[in-house]
Enzyme design. Sequence first.
Site, PDB file in Angstrom:
ATOM      1  N   ASP A  35      42.339  40.887  50.458  1.00  0.00           N
ATOM      2  CA  ASP A  35      42.704  41.751  49.327  1.00  0.00           C
ATOM      3  C   ASP A  35      43.804  42.772  49.658  1.00  0.00           C
ATOM      4  O   ASP A  35      44.443  43.308  48.771  1.00  0.00           O
ATOM      5  CB  ASP A  35      41.472  42.518  48.831  1.00  0.00           C
ATOM      6  CG  ASP A  35      40.420  41.591  48.249  1.00  0.00           C
ATOM      7  OD1 ASP A  35      40.728  40.407  48.035  1.00  0.00           O
ATOM      8  OD2 ASP A  35      39.279  42.036  48.015  1.00  0.00           O
ATOM      9  N   ARG A  41      54.985  23.530  30.123  1.00  0.00           N
ATOM     10  CA  ARG A  41      53.686  24.192  29.932  1.00  0.00           C
ATOM     11  C   ARG A  41      53.674  25.615  30.467  1.00  0.00           C
ATOM     12  O   ARG A  41      54.394  25.952  31.406  1.00  0.00           O
ATOM     13  CB  ARG A  41      52.597  23.410  30.681  1.00  0.00           C
ATOM     14  CG  ARG A  41      52.058  22.297  29.832  1.00  0.00           C
ATOM     15  CD  ARG A  41      51.022  21.497  30.569  1.00  0.00           C
ATOM     16  NE  ARG A  41      50.480  20.487  29.664  1.00  0.00           N
ATOM     17  CZ  ARG A  41      49.953  19.347  30.055  1.00  0.00           C
ATOM     18  NH1 ARG A  41      49.890  19.048  31.323  1.00  0.00           N
ATOM     19  NH2 ARG A  41      49.480  18.498  29.169  1.00  0.00           N
ATOM     20  N   ASP A  91      36.107  46.680  53.979  1.00  0.00           N
ATOM     21  CA  ASP A  91      35.593  48.054  53.888  1.00  0.00           C
ATOM     22  C   ASP A  91      34.068  48.136  54.050  1.00  0.00           C
ATOM     23  O   ASP A  91      33.562  49.042  54.713  1.00  0.00           O
ATOM     24  CB  ASP A  91      36.092  48.782  52.643  1.00  0.00           C
ATOM     25  CG  ASP A  91      35.689  48.093  51.360  1.00  0.00           C
ATOM     26  OD1 ASP A  91      35.269  46.923  51.414  1.00  0.00           O
ATOM     27  OD2 ASP A  91      35.781  48.729  50.292  1.00  0.00           O
ATOM     28  N   GLN A 149      41.949  30.274  48.704  1.00  0.00           N
ATOM     29  CA  GLN A 149      42.895  31.271  49.217  1.00  0.00           C
ATOM     30  C   GLN A 149      42.503  31.800  50.585  1.00  0.00           C
ATOM     31  O   GLN A 149      43.335  32.232  51.366  1.00  0.00           O
ATOM     32  CB  GLN A 149      42.957  32.481  48.260  1.00  0.00           C
ATOM     33  CG  GLN A 149      43.555  32.156  46.926  1.00  0.00           C
ATOM     34  CD  GLN A 149      43.151  33.164  45.869  1.00  0.00           C
ATOM     35  OE1 GLN A 149      43.835  34.150  45.641  1.00  0.00           O
ATOM     36  NE2 GLN A 149      42.036  32.932  45.208  1.00  0.00           N
ATOM     37  N   VAL A 153      39.974  39.659  71.538  1.00  0.00           N
ATOM     38  CA  VAL A 153      38.942  40.555  72.089  1.00  0.00           C
ATOM     39  C   VAL A 153      38.373  39.931  73.375  1.00  0.00           C
ATOM     40  O   VAL A 153      38.268  40.591  74.424  1.00  0.00           O
ATOM     41  CB  VAL A 153      37.800  40.791  71.070  1.00  0.00           C
ATOM     42  CG1 VAL A 153      36.631  41.530  71.724  1.00  0.00           C
ATOM     43  CG2 VAL A 153      38.311  41.571  69.856  1.00  0.00           C
ATOM     44  N   VAL A 154      38.025  38.641  73.291  1.00  0.00           N
ATOM     45  CA  VAL A 154      37.359  38.001  74.444  1.00  0.00           C
ATOM     46  C   VAL A 154      38.304  37.922  75.638  1.00  0.00           C
ATOM     47  O   VAL A 154      37.967  38.346  76.756  1.00  0.00           O
ATOM     48  CB  VAL A 154      36.845  36.588  74.055  1.00  0.00           C
ATOM     49  CG1 VAL A 154      36.331  35.837  75.269  1.00  0.00           C
ATOM     50  CG2 VAL A 154      35.756  36.707  72.992  1.00  0.00           C
TER      51      VAL A 154
HETATM   52  O1  F6P Z   1      36.958  40.879  49.597  1.00  0.00           O
HETATM   53  C1  F6P Z   1      37.480  39.642  49.832  1.00  0.00           C
HETATM   54  C2  F6P Z   1      37.179  38.683  48.711  1.00  0.00           C
HETATM   55  O2  F6P Z   1      37.762  37.447  49.046  1.00  0.00           O
HETATM   56  C3  F6P Z   1      37.589  39.140  47.308  1.00  0.00           C
HETATM   57  O3  F6P Z   1      38.941  38.918  47.017  1.00  0.00           O
HETATM   58  C4  F6P Z   1      36.685  38.323  46.436  1.00  0.00           C
HETATM   59  O4  F6P Z   1      36.470  38.925  45.185  1.00  0.00           O
HETATM   60  C5  F6P Z   1      35.398  38.302  47.235  1.00  0.00           C
HETATM   61  O5  F6P Z   1      35.770  38.470  48.589  1.00  0.00           O
HETATM   62  C6  F6P Z   1      34.599  37.038  47.070  1.00  0.00           C
HETATM   63  O6  F6P Z   1      33.418  37.188  47.778  1.00  0.00           O
HETATM   64  P1  F6P Z   1      32.374  36.029  48.080  1.00  0.00           P
HETATM   65  O7  F6P Z   1      32.951  35.170  49.159  1.00  0.00           O
HETATM   66  O8  F6P Z   1      31.158  36.754  48.533  1.00  0.00           O
HETATM   67  O9  F6P Z   1      32.221  35.253  46.821  1.00  0.00           O
END
Ligand code: F6P
Length: 320
Positions: free
Chosen positions: A127, A162, A103, A251, A23-24
């Site tokens: 997600d 396991r 969203d 993650q 963007v910048v």
């Molecule tokens: O919406 C992204 C996300 O990483 C989800 O997978 C997860 O449930 C949520 O955010 C975790 O949110 P926070 O960082 O507010 O704990």
Amino acid sequence: MHRIGVLTSGGDCSGMNAAVRGVVRGALARGLEVVGIQKGFRGLLERQWDELSSKSVSGLLQRGGTFLQSARCREMLEEEGQQRALDHLDELGIEGLVVIGGDGSLWGALALQGRGVPVVGIPASIDNDIPCTDMSLGVDTALNNIVYAVDCLKDTASSHDRAFVVETMGRNCGYLAVTAAIACGAEFALIPETPYDLQKICSVLQRRYREGRSNSLIMVAEGVATAREIADQISDGIGFETRIMILGHYQRGGPPSVFDRLLGARFGVAAVDALLAGDHGRMLGLSCSRLITTDLAKVLAGGRRPIDETIMQLASVLES
Ligand code: F6P
């Protein structure tokens, strides 16, 4: 248009820095000034912002998270918060805004567009539940993180015969769990979109144990249950020990994959071009490797992006 703003909002993800940089640099190349709003819409309401130069976005491509920082901001769902945001944008002389987030953030973007601010959204959430794009920013890096962690886990699991239950993020969407299951060779993926059959899982695990398989792996999306709950249910049913790994916020971080760096760069520059072309009130997306834009109201009216049926079928064919 002479001056635009950019913010990252909601849960952070890898690739957001590449998008802000896009963007910048894109805006400066077209003779626009850019204001970086810190901590998402919260920073806009609380007057936290800075002018951004080309140097401000140097050395960021390889960094996860977002250097602008992010926040979730419920006030933007209310009239009063939206009006304050509008007042601050006016005060800053911002004539167009790029909103990078999931969203919840795109709802804020739509509200400002409805109040006359030209806005372009960039879908960013690990997600992969945002409609009208094949991939959101951050998904690919998150998947690579999961696969790396599970590959390590399988080494130790195999050394001890396991079964492991691995919990991924995804409160309402099982995309990460099901695609990671395919990529890691997991026996099952338990996701919010479909019910699971505990009896079947237990009998498959027992058969594998009898066959002398060295490890078994079950991926569970956090929206289904905790890894601990699933592991306890399974241990009761199969009679041998099950261990767990909760991947949590690990993650979301780490150096962005090449895919996310390129996607962030493409989305960032395209967002500026969309604002200049008057193609606002829209969200960028990726469709068959090409960039598209879709009306924000349409994106948000569609609910969550469903997981592609062919991915679900692939996962179930490869089970056990
Ligand atoms: O919406 C992204 C996300 O990483 C989800 O997978 C997860 O449930 C949520 O955010 C975790 O949110 P926070 O960082 O507010 O704990």
